[in-house]
Write a protein that holds these residues in place. Sequence first.
Motif, PDB file in Angstrom:
ATOM      1  N   GLU A  45       6.975  -2.780   2.739  1.00 41.29           N
ATOM      2  CA  GLU A  45       6.479  -4.020   2.127  1.00 41.29           C
ATOM      3  C   GLU A  45       4.951  -4.038   2.007  1.00 41.29           C
ATOM      4  OE1 GLU A  45       8.267  -7.538   2.081  1.00 41.29           O
ATOM      5  OE2 GLU A  45      10.268  -6.684   2.094  1.00 41.29           O
ATOM      6  N   PRO A  46       4.170  -3.650   3.027  1.00 39.36           N
ATOM      7  CA  PRO A  46       2.717  -3.599   2.822  1.00 39.36           C
ATOM      8  C   PRO A  46       2.291  -2.566   1.783  1.00 39.36           C
ATOM      9  CG  PRO A  46       3.230  -3.548   5.159  1.00 39.36           C
ATOM     10  CD  PRO A  46       4.522  -3.411   4.425  1.00 39.36           C
ATOM     11  N   ILE A  47       3.061  -1.490   1.647  1.00 37.65           N
ATOM     12  CA  ILE A  47       2.730  -0.474   0.649  1.00 37.65           C
ATOM     13  C   ILE A  47       2.917  -1.039  -0.758  1.00 37.65           C
ATOM     14  CG2 ILE A  47       3.446   1.774  -0.280  1.00 37.65           C
ATOM     15  CD1 ILE A  47       4.114   2.601   2.582  1.00 37.65           C
ATOM     16  N   ILE A  48       3.993  -1.781  -0.991  1.00 34.50           N
ATOM     17  CA  ILE A  48       4.222  -2.392  -2.298  1.00 34.50           C
ATOM     18  C   ILE A  48       3.150  -3.441  -2.578  1.00 34.50           C
ATOM     19  CG2 ILE A  48       5.820  -3.760  -3.682  1.00 34.50           C
ATOM     20  CD1 ILE A  48       8.106  -2.393  -2.165  1.00 34.50           C
ATOM     21  N   THR A  49       2.781  -4.220  -1.576  1.00 34.92           N
ATOM     22  CA  THR A  49       1.721  -5.211  -1.746  1.00 34.92           C
ATOM     23  C   THR A  49       0.406  -4.534  -2.114  1.00 34.92           C
ATOM     24  OG1 THR A  49       2.784  -6.648  -0.128  1.00 34.92           O
ATOM     25  CG2 THR A  49       0.485  -7.093  -0.625  1.00 34.92           C
ATOM     26  N   ARG A  50       0.098  -3.434  -1.451  1.00 31.53           N
ATOM     27  CA  ARG A  50      -1.124  -2.690  -1.750  1.00 31.53           C
ATOM     28  C   ARG A  50      -1.070  -2.101  -3.156  1.00 31.53           C
ATOM     29  NH1 ARG A  50      -6.292  -2.069   0.212  1.00 31.53           N
ATOM     30  NH2 ARG A  50      -5.529  -2.113   2.327  1.00 31.53           N
ATOM     31  N   GLY A  51       0.114  -1.691  -3.604  1.00 29.51           N
ATOM     32  CA  GLY A  51       0.260  -1.098  -4.926  1.00 29.51           C
ATOM     33  C   GLY A  51       0.086  -2.083  -6.062  1.00 29.51           C
ATOM     34  N   LYS A  52       0.176  -3.372  -5.788  1.00 30.32           N
ATOM     35  CA  LYS A  52       0.011  -4.378  -6.841  1.00 30.32           C
ATOM     36  C   LYS A  52      -1.426  -4.459  -7.342  1.00 30.32           C
ATOM     37  CE  LYS A  52       1.706  -8.231  -5.288  1.00 30.32           C
ATOM     38  NZ  LYS A  52       2.455  -9.446  -4.931  1.00 30.32           N
ATOM     39  N   ASN A  53      -2.409  -3.977  -6.571  1.00 31.70           N
ATOM     40  CA  ASN A  53      -3.815  -4.058  -6.973  1.00 31.70           C
ATOM     41  C   ASN A  53      -4.148  -3.142  -8.142  1.00 31.70           C
ATOM     42  OD1 ASN A  53      -4.255  -5.907  -4.967  1.00 31.70           O
ATOM     43  ND2 ASN A  53      -5.029  -4.416  -3.518  1.00 31.70           N
ATOM     44  N   GLN A  54      -3.529  -1.980  -8.221  1.00 31.94           N
ATOM     45  CA  GLN A  54      -3.717  -1.015  -9.302  1.00 31.94           C
ATOM     46  C   GLN A  54      -5.161  -0.499  -9.400  1.00 31.94           C
ATOM     47  OE1 GLN A  54      -1.280   0.147 -11.363  1.00 31.94           O
ATOM     48  NE2 GLN A  54       0.296  -1.109 -10.444  1.00 31.94           N
ATOM     49  N   ASP A  55      -5.892  -0.443  -8.303  1.00 33.37           N
ATOM     50  CA  ASP A  55      -7.223   0.140  -8.338  1.00 33.37           C
ATOM     51  C   ASP A  55      -7.189   1.498  -7.632  1.00 33.37           C
ATOM     52  OD1 ASP A  55      -6.815  -0.970  -5.852  1.00 33.37           O
ATOM     53  OD2 ASP A  55      -8.897  -1.516  -5.540  1.00 33.37           O
ATOM     54  N   PRO A  56      -8.200   2.347  -7.850  1.00 31.40           N
ATOM     55  CA  PRO A  56      -8.171   3.699  -7.275  1.00 31.40           C
ATOM     56  C   PRO A  56      -8.074   3.717  -5.751  1.00 31.40           C
ATOM     57  CG  PRO A  56      -9.834   3.565  -8.964  1.00 31.40           C
ATOM     58  CD  PRO A  56      -9.326   2.178  -8.771  1.00 31.40           C
ATOM     59  N   HIS A  57      -8.738   2.775  -5.092  1.00 30.61           N
ATOM     60  CA  HIS A  57      -8.682   2.752  -3.631  1.00 30.61           C
ATOM     61  C   HIS A  57      -7.255   2.484  -3.136  1.00 30.61           C
ATOM     62  CE1 HIS A  57      -9.977   2.275   0.464  1.00 30.61           C
ATOM     63  NE2 HIS A  57      -9.486   1.043   0.513  1.00 30.61           N
ATOM     64  N   SER A  58      -6.567   1.543  -3.777  1.00 26.42           N
ATOM     65  CA  SER A  58      -5.182   1.246  -3.399  1.00 26.42           C
ATOM     66  C   SER A  58      -4.275   2.439  -3.665  1.00 26.42           C
ATOM     67  CB  SER A  58      -4.673   0.032  -4.166  1.00 26.42           C
ATOM     68  OG  SER A  58      -5.410  -1.101  -3.806  1.00 26.42           O
ATOM     69  N   MET A  59      -4.529   3.131  -4.775  1.00 29.47           N
ATOM     70  CA  MET A  59      -3.730   4.322  -5.085  1.00 29.47           C
ATOM     71  C   MET A  59      -3.886   5.371  -3.992  1.00 29.47           C
ATOM     72  SD  MET A  59      -4.264   4.989  -9.096  1.00 29.47           S
ATOM     73  CE  MET A  59      -3.755   3.847 -10.339  1.00 29.47           C
ATOM     74  N   ARG A  60      -5.114   5.546  -3.510  1.00 32.08           N
ATOM     75  CA  ARG A  60      -5.349   6.540  -2.461  1.00 32.08           C
ATOM     76  C   ARG A  60      -4.635   6.166  -1.166  1.00 32.08           C
ATOM     77  NH1 ARG A  60     -10.897   6.039  -4.187  1.00 32.08           N
ATOM     78  NH2 ARG A  60     -11.267   7.655  -5.731  1.00 32.08           N
ATOM     79  N   ILE A  61      -4.677   4.893  -0.832  1.00 32.73           N
ATOM     80  CA  ILE A  61      -4.024   4.454   0.398  1.00 32.73           C
ATOM     81  C   ILE A  61      -2.508   4.616   0.295  1.00 32.73           C
ATOM     82  CG2 ILE A  61      -3.542   2.440   1.833  1.00 32.73           C
ATOM     83  CD1 ILE A  61      -6.423   1.577   1.356  1.00 32.73           C
ATOM     84  N   VAL A  62      -1.938   4.248  -0.860  1.00 34.86           N
ATOM     85  CA  VAL A  62      -0.492   4.396  -1.065  1.00 34.86           C
ATOM     86  C   VAL A  62      -0.107   5.872  -1.025  1.00 34.86           C
ATOM     87  CG1 VAL A  62       1.369   4.076  -2.726  1.00 34.86           C
ATOM     88  CG2 VAL A  62      -0.240   2.226  -2.294  1.00 34.86           C
ATOM     89  N   PHE A  63      -0.918   6.727  -1.656  1.00 35.98           N
ATOM     90  CA  PHE A  63      -0.612   8.161  -1.634  1.00 35.98           C
ATOM     91  C   PHE A  63      -0.723   8.722  -0.225  1.00 35.98           C
ATOM     92  CE2 PHE A  63      -1.598  12.673  -2.079  1.00 35.98           C
ATOM     93  CZ  PHE A  63      -0.495  13.068  -2.813  1.00 35.98           C
ATOM     94  N   LYS A  64      -1.662   8.205   0.567  1.00 31.96           N
ATOM     95  CA  LYS A  64      -1.801   8.660   1.950  1.00 31.96           C
ATOM     96  C   LYS A  64      -0.554   8.319   2.762  1.00 31.96           C
ATOM     97  CE  LYS A  64      -4.729   8.090   5.988  1.00 31.96           C
ATOM     98  NZ  LYS A  64      -5.850   7.355   6.573  1.00 31.96           N
ATOM     99  N   LYS A  65       0.034   7.146   2.504  1.00 36.21           N
ATOM    100  CA  LYS A  65       1.233   6.730   3.239  1.00 36.21           C
ATOM    101  C   LYS A  65       2.478   7.488   2.781  1.00 36.21           C
ATOM    102  CE  LYS A  65      -0.376   3.172   5.628  1.00 36.21           C
ATOM    103  NZ  LYS A  65      -0.236   2.964   7.029  1.00 36.21           N
ATOM    104  N   LEU A  66       2.623   7.684   1.453  1.00 39.99           N
ATOM    105  CA  LEU A  66       3.861   8.280   0.927  1.00 39.99           C
ATOM    106  C   LEU A  66       3.772   9.791   0.743  1.00 39.99           C
ATOM    107  CD1 LEU A  66       4.941   5.639  -1.711  1.00 39.99           C
ATOM    108  CD2 LEU A  66       5.775   5.944   0.604  1.00 39.99           C
ATOM    109  N   ASN A  67       2.614  10.286   0.297  1.00 41.35           N
ATOM    110  CA  ASN A  67       2.389  11.720   0.127  1.00 41.35           C
ATOM    111  C   ASN A  67       3.375  12.362  -0.848  1.00 41.35           C
ATOM    112  OD1 ASN A  67       0.878  13.969   0.528  1.00 41.35           O
ATOM    113  ND2 ASN A  67       1.819  14.541   2.467  1.00 41.35           N
ATOM    114  N   ASN A  68       3.704  11.639  -1.915  1.00 42.39           N
ATOM    115  CA  ASN A  68       4.585  12.159  -2.957  1.00 42.39           C
ATOM    116  C   ASN A  68       4.116  11.570  -4.279  1.00 42.39           C
ATOM    117  OD1 ASN A  68       6.704  12.553  -4.826  1.00 42.39           O
ATOM    118  ND2 ASN A  68       8.159  12.760  -3.149  1.00 42.39           N
ATOM    119  N   LYS A  69       3.596  12.422  -5.166  1.00 45.04           N
ATOM    120  CA  LYS A  69       2.960  11.951  -6.388  1.00 45.04           C
ATOM    121  C   LYS A  69       3.928  11.196  -7.292  1.00 45.04           C
ATOM    122  CE  LYS A  69      -0.133  14.674  -8.149  1.00 45.04           C
ATOM    123  NZ  LYS A  69      -0.830  15.745  -8.913  1.00 45.04           N
TER     124      LYS A  69
END
Length: 116
Positions: A45-69
Amino acid sequence: MINPNLGRKKSQRKALLTNLAISLIKHKRIKTTLAKAKNLKQFIEPIITRGKNQDPHSMRIVFKKLNNKKAVFELLKKISTNHLKRQGGYTRIIKLGKRLGDFSEMAIIELVEKIK
């Protein structure tokens, strides 16, 4: 009650939750034990919330958590855009009952449809 450890070490637990999250993003619904589903809900749930921002910093954080492009782009382009108006509660847990082999509680965790 949620068992935060799931009977695993930290690295194993992180890998388990990451793999479950990637499967949930790809398939939109997965069947797992109730304890894993509850922990996955707290993880994703926090990952989806972070993904709603659509900015590069959020993308990096989401990629760090999931590690799957592929999973990250699926999350950012489709799932997060469907839930822009929703203020949380992106997943739903449906209890199925006990598994025959070891009598553990089973559940389905799925992503909730977008608000119309």
